[in-house]
Design a protein around this motif. Structure first.
Motif, PDB file in Angstrom:
ATOM      1  N   LYS A  95       0.474  11.693   4.443  1.00 20.91           N
ATOM      2  CA  LYS A  95      -0.830  11.603   3.790  1.00 20.91           C
ATOM      3  C   LYS A  95      -1.932  12.358   4.529  1.00 20.91           C
ATOM      4  O   LYS A  95      -3.033  12.509   4.011  1.00 20.91           O
ATOM      5  CB  LYS A  95      -1.214  10.132   3.637  1.00 20.91           C
ATOM      6  N   THR A 127      -7.977   9.686   0.306  1.00 20.78           N
ATOM      7  CA  THR A 127      -7.865   9.176  -1.062  1.00 20.78           C
ATOM      8  C   THR A 127      -6.669   8.246  -1.227  1.00 20.78           C
ATOM      9  O   THR A 127      -6.430   7.758  -2.326  1.00 20.78           O
ATOM     10  CB  THR A 127      -7.725  10.349  -2.055  1.00 20.78           C
ATOM     11  N   THR A 128      -5.936   8.003  -0.155  1.00 20.37           N
ATOM     12  CA  THR A 128      -4.789   7.092  -0.209  1.00 20.37           C
ATOM     13  C   THR A 128      -5.141   5.787   0.504  1.00 20.37           C
ATOM     14  O   THR A 128      -6.090   5.728   1.295  1.00 20.37           O
ATOM     15  CB  THR A 128      -3.561   7.717   0.459  1.00 20.37           C
ATOM     16  N   LEU A 129      -4.368   4.751   0.236  1.00 19.54           N
ATOM     17  CA  LEU A 129      -4.608   3.470   0.892  1.00 19.54           C
ATOM     18  C   LEU A 129      -4.152   3.495   2.348  1.00 19.54           C
ATOM     19  O   LEU A 129      -4.790   2.926   3.223  1.00 19.54           O
ATOM     20  CB  LEU A 129      -3.888   2.350   0.131  1.00 19.54           C
ATOM     21  N   ASP A 170       0.755   4.106  -2.909  1.00 24.05           N
ATOM     22  CA  ASP A 170       0.571   5.523  -2.597  1.00 24.05           C
ATOM     23  C   ASP A 170       1.742   6.368  -3.095  1.00 24.05           C
ATOM     24  O   ASP A 170       1.579   7.567  -3.358  1.00 24.05           O
ATOM     25  CB  ASP A 170       0.405   5.705  -1.091  1.00 24.05           C
ATOM     26  N   ARG A 184      -9.576   0.151  -2.748  1.00 24.22           N
ATOM     27  CA  ARG A 184      -9.222  -0.482  -1.484  1.00 24.22           C
ATOM     28  C   ARG A 184     -10.030  -1.773  -1.321  1.00 24.22           C
ATOM     29  O   ARG A 184     -11.256  -1.755  -1.424  1.00 24.22           O
ATOM     30  CB  ARG A 184      -9.520   0.461  -0.319  1.00 24.22           C
ATOM     31  N   GLU A 233       0.831  -1.205   0.000  1.00 25.40           N
ATOM     32  CA  GLU A 233       0.000   0.000   0.000  1.00 25.40           C
ATOM     33  C   GLU A 233       0.863   1.251   0.000  1.00 25.40           C
ATOM     34  O   GLU A 233       0.541   2.242  -0.673  1.00 25.40           O
ATOM     35  CB  GLU A 233      -0.932  -0.013   1.212  1.00 25.40           C
ATOM     36  N   ASN A 234       1.979   1.243   0.742  1.00 22.30           N
ATOM     37  CA  ASN A 234       2.888   2.387   0.710  1.00 22.30           C
ATOM     38  C   ASN A 234       3.476   2.581  -0.685  1.00 22.30           C
ATOM     39  O   ASN A 234       3.636   3.712  -1.158  1.00 22.30           O
ATOM     40  CB  ASN A 234       4.016   2.192   1.730  1.00 22.30           C
ATOM     41  N   TYR A 266      -4.614  -6.972  -5.123  1.00 23.70           N
ATOM     42  CA  TYR A 266      -4.137  -5.657  -5.538  1.00 23.70           C
ATOM     43  C   TYR A 266      -3.947  -5.588  -7.050  1.00 23.70           C
ATOM     44  O   TYR A 266      -4.132  -4.523  -7.655  1.00 23.70           O
ATOM     45  CB  TYR A 266      -2.831  -5.322  -4.824  1.00 23.70           C
ATOM     46  N   PHE A 301      -2.830   5.797   5.807  1.00 24.35           N
ATOM     47  CA  PHE A 301      -3.000   7.143   6.379  1.00 24.35           C
ATOM     48  C   PHE A 301      -2.699   7.170   7.875  1.00 24.35           C
ATOM     49  O   PHE A 301      -2.592   8.244   8.460  1.00 24.35           O
ATOM     50  CB  PHE A 301      -4.432   7.658   6.159  1.00 24.35           C
ATOM     51  N   THR A 322       3.470  10.364   8.926  1.00 20.70           N
ATOM     52  CA  THR A 322       2.868  10.118   7.612  1.00 20.70           C
ATOM     53  C   THR A 322       2.891  11.391   6.787  1.00 20.70           C
ATOM     54  O   THR A 322       2.905  12.508   7.325  1.00 20.70           O
ATOM     55  CB  THR A 322       1.412   9.627   7.763  1.00 20.70           C
TER      56      THR A 322
END
Length: 608
Positions: free
Chosen positions: A79, A90-92, A36, A273, A32-33, A177, A94, A77
């Motif tokens: 984000k 809006t990011t995976l 993003d 997601r 996920e990082n 994913y 946070f 973070t």
């Protein structure tokens, strides 16, 4: 005990327990990082199922040299800035907890370089503490290596499964994913071998071929449209449709013929997601209502686009559960989109009525000849029936072992267990109507046959003599997701039950034999359903899993509801049910019959 503030290392381990459950959850957070960070090529390498080593390599924006140490601090973070940002995520990722939690329970190395810098930085941590830091040459992007996961938490380490099973969970997660981001390229290498790789073409259909296989992907139909001037379903990237105030549902679903044994093949993505939501699963099942057999579930990959302010993703540390501001609107959108796709695109099922089979009626003098043979101590030979003879073959009583002890009592049940029944007919091609000395009986033919096969197979297992049926030509079988680990882990148990499987390179196996009672079933589908049954209850001990496997096999092999039986077949089924130890319930606990006593019948007809 006095109240005290916990030390930082204890706090870190507690937090890690919420985020990092197993190697697959570690890979999830790192991927996920990478997503993003804008990575278009993500490569995952694992050893020993991710317990020994898990490395994620991406070509994203990287971490600036001066912020590498800050990136592994808790609640750090890029984000979020204010609490109001939680309303528009809006990011995976946070939370700012992933890197810190993973570092707290492993030996982690971060090698990263921002595209705007000439050199990168490498930081090594052990148990959450930085032990080394240096400048290092590296391509733009980030490489995070996690070694010896849970090395300082032996209790958590002891609960991890076999490497094949843990590796299978990672493969299943990466496949999800890849479906949510088909324009990104994902690769998985397990112990130096390429296990999965998506094309990154942007077409969801290409990923479905990789995940489900070509034959299954061909039988999937698109769901949803974006409008007259929007790109077709499955196109992402710059043409991705924007989130809207009303739910937009699109993706692919399987034709009704592609049904499965459980709900695990219904996958949802909300704004890319992956989420789990029972209500949405029920919406899909409602859309398939009357399209699928009872107890079967569809195959679906559905993506939902919705304005972020209308959903709360800050519900659970794993971020797999969400709350909708208007759940009914999302439910209706999913159900309508799936149902509309089925109505418009699914072909009408063709029904072929079987030709009458000679001998389906009761031959003249059959009952008298049967009684004469029984009195003479011989088994009557059945005429050719519509069902395979083995489907209703009588279950032999077990023979005593060397100590003279039978695996289960060889004496037939007494009249109090189940009275002698006389078959009258069949209702709805599902229920056998029989008369007993005290009234009328309705017998569920599927449940009754399940009980017969279960007791027969259990006795054969106790004698270590479960017969198998060799296939004329072996078939190749490639389990998907963590089923590969289950198949490797329980190969010996499956072999004892009649499944003869041989490794055929990678995760592929050759199926050479199946249990004899399943010789008429599709070997590929039968093997897949057995693995799905195992996956539903992974925490069972071996003995319980063996019993569950037997129940799954018997359920698959038993006569189905809606199958017309001849009078002779119904009589043979009842005769074998009378010989069972527990004839009144199937192996899953459902009743095999209901009784209407003569007194009840008289009351119904007002005769008393």
């Amino acid at each position: 005990m006095a109240i005290m503030i916990l030390p930082p290392d204890v706090v870190g381990k507690i937090a890690a327990g919420e985020v990092v459950e197993r190697p697959a959850s570690t890979a999830k957070e790192l991927i996920e990082n990478s997503l993003d960070a804008g990575a278009t090529d993500i490569r995952v390498e694992i050893r020993e199922g991710g317990r020994r080593l898990l490395r994620v390599i991406d070509n994203g924006c990287g971490i600036p040299h001066a912020e590498v140490e800050l990136a592994v601090a808790r609640h750090a973070t890029s984000k979020l800035r204010t609490a109001d940002d939680l309303q528009h995520i809006t990011t995976l990722g946070f939370r700012g907890e992933a890197l810190n939690s993973i570092a707290a329970v492993s030996q982690m190395t971060i090698l990263t370089r921002s595209a705007s810098e000439e050199t990168g930085a490498q930081v090594r941590l052990e148990g959450g503490q930085i032990v080394a830091r240096e400048s290092h040459g590296a391509p733009p992007g980030t490489i995070i290596t996690v070694e010896n996961l849970f090395f300082n938490m032996p209790a958590r380490l002891a609960f991890l499964r076999q490497p094949q099973t843990e590796g299978g969970h990672i493969a299943e997660m990466i496949a999800r994913y890849a479906q949510a981001f088909p324009e990104r390229r994902f690769s998985l290498l397990a112990d130096g071998r390429l296990v999965f790789q998506s094309t990154g073409s942007g077409a969801l259909t290409d990923v479905l071929v990789k995940v489900h296989g070509l034959d299954v992907a061909r039988e999937m139909i698109p769901v949803g449209v974006f409008g007259e001037n929007r790109p077709p379903v499955g196109v992402f990237g710059e043409n991705r449709p924007p989130a809207s105030l009303t739910p937009t549902v699109w993706g692919y679903i399987g034709l009704p013929s592609q049904h499965r044994a459980n709900r695990n093949h219904i996958t949802f993505f909300l704004n890319r997601r992956w989420i789990q939501d029972r209500t949405l699963t029920y919406a899909v099942l409602e859309a398939y209502h009357t399209f699928l057999p009872v107890g079967r579930y569809p195959l679906a990959t559905l993506l939902i686009e919705l304005e972020p302010s209308l959903v709360d993703v800050n519900v659970h540390p794993t971020k797999a559960e969400v709350r909708f501001r208007d759940p009914r609107a999302v439910y209706r959108a999913v159900q309508k989109a799936v149902h509309q796709a089925l109505i418009e695109q699914a072909p009408l099922p063709s029904v072929t009525l079987p030709a009458p089979t000679p001998g389906w009626g009761q031959p003249d003098g059959w009952e008298e000849r049967r009684q004469a043979l029984l009195n003479a101590g011989q088994a009557p030979q059945q005429p050719e029936l519509g069902l395979p003879r083995s489907a209703l073959a009588p279950a032999p009583l077990p023979t005593p072992d060397e100590q003279g002890v039978a695996p289960w009592p060889a004496e037939p049940p007494t009249a109090s267990d189940l009275p002698m029944l006389r078959v009258i007919g069949q209702a709805g091609a599902t229920y056998i109507i029989a008369e007993g000395p005290d009234g009328l009986y309705l017998i569920d033919q599927h449940a009754a046959h399940e009980r017969i096969l279960y007791e027969k197979m259990t006795a054969e297992m106790q004698r270590h003599a479960v017969p198998s049926q060799a296939l004329l030509e072996p078939i190749t079988f490639t389990p998907l997701g963590h089923h590969a680990g289950l198949l490797a882990e329980y190969a010996a148990v499956l072999n004892d039950l009649g499944f003869i499987l041989e490794p055929f390179g990678g995760h592929t196996y050759l199926v050479r034999s199946v249990p004899a009672i399943m010789h008429r079933a599709d070997p590929h589908q039968a093997t897949q359903e057995v693995l799905e049954g195992l996956a539903q209850e992974e925490d069972l001990v071996n003995d319980a899993r063996e019993a569950r496997l037997v129940r799954i096999i018997c359920k698959r092999a038993a006569i189905k509801g809606g199958q017309t039986l001849s009078l002779i077949e119904m009589r043979e089924l009842i005769r074998q049910l009378e010989a069972c130890q527990s004839p009144r319930t199937c192996p899953h606990g459902r009743p095999t019959m209901i009784a209407l006593s003569a007194v009840q019948l008289e009351k119904f007809f007002a005769r008393r």
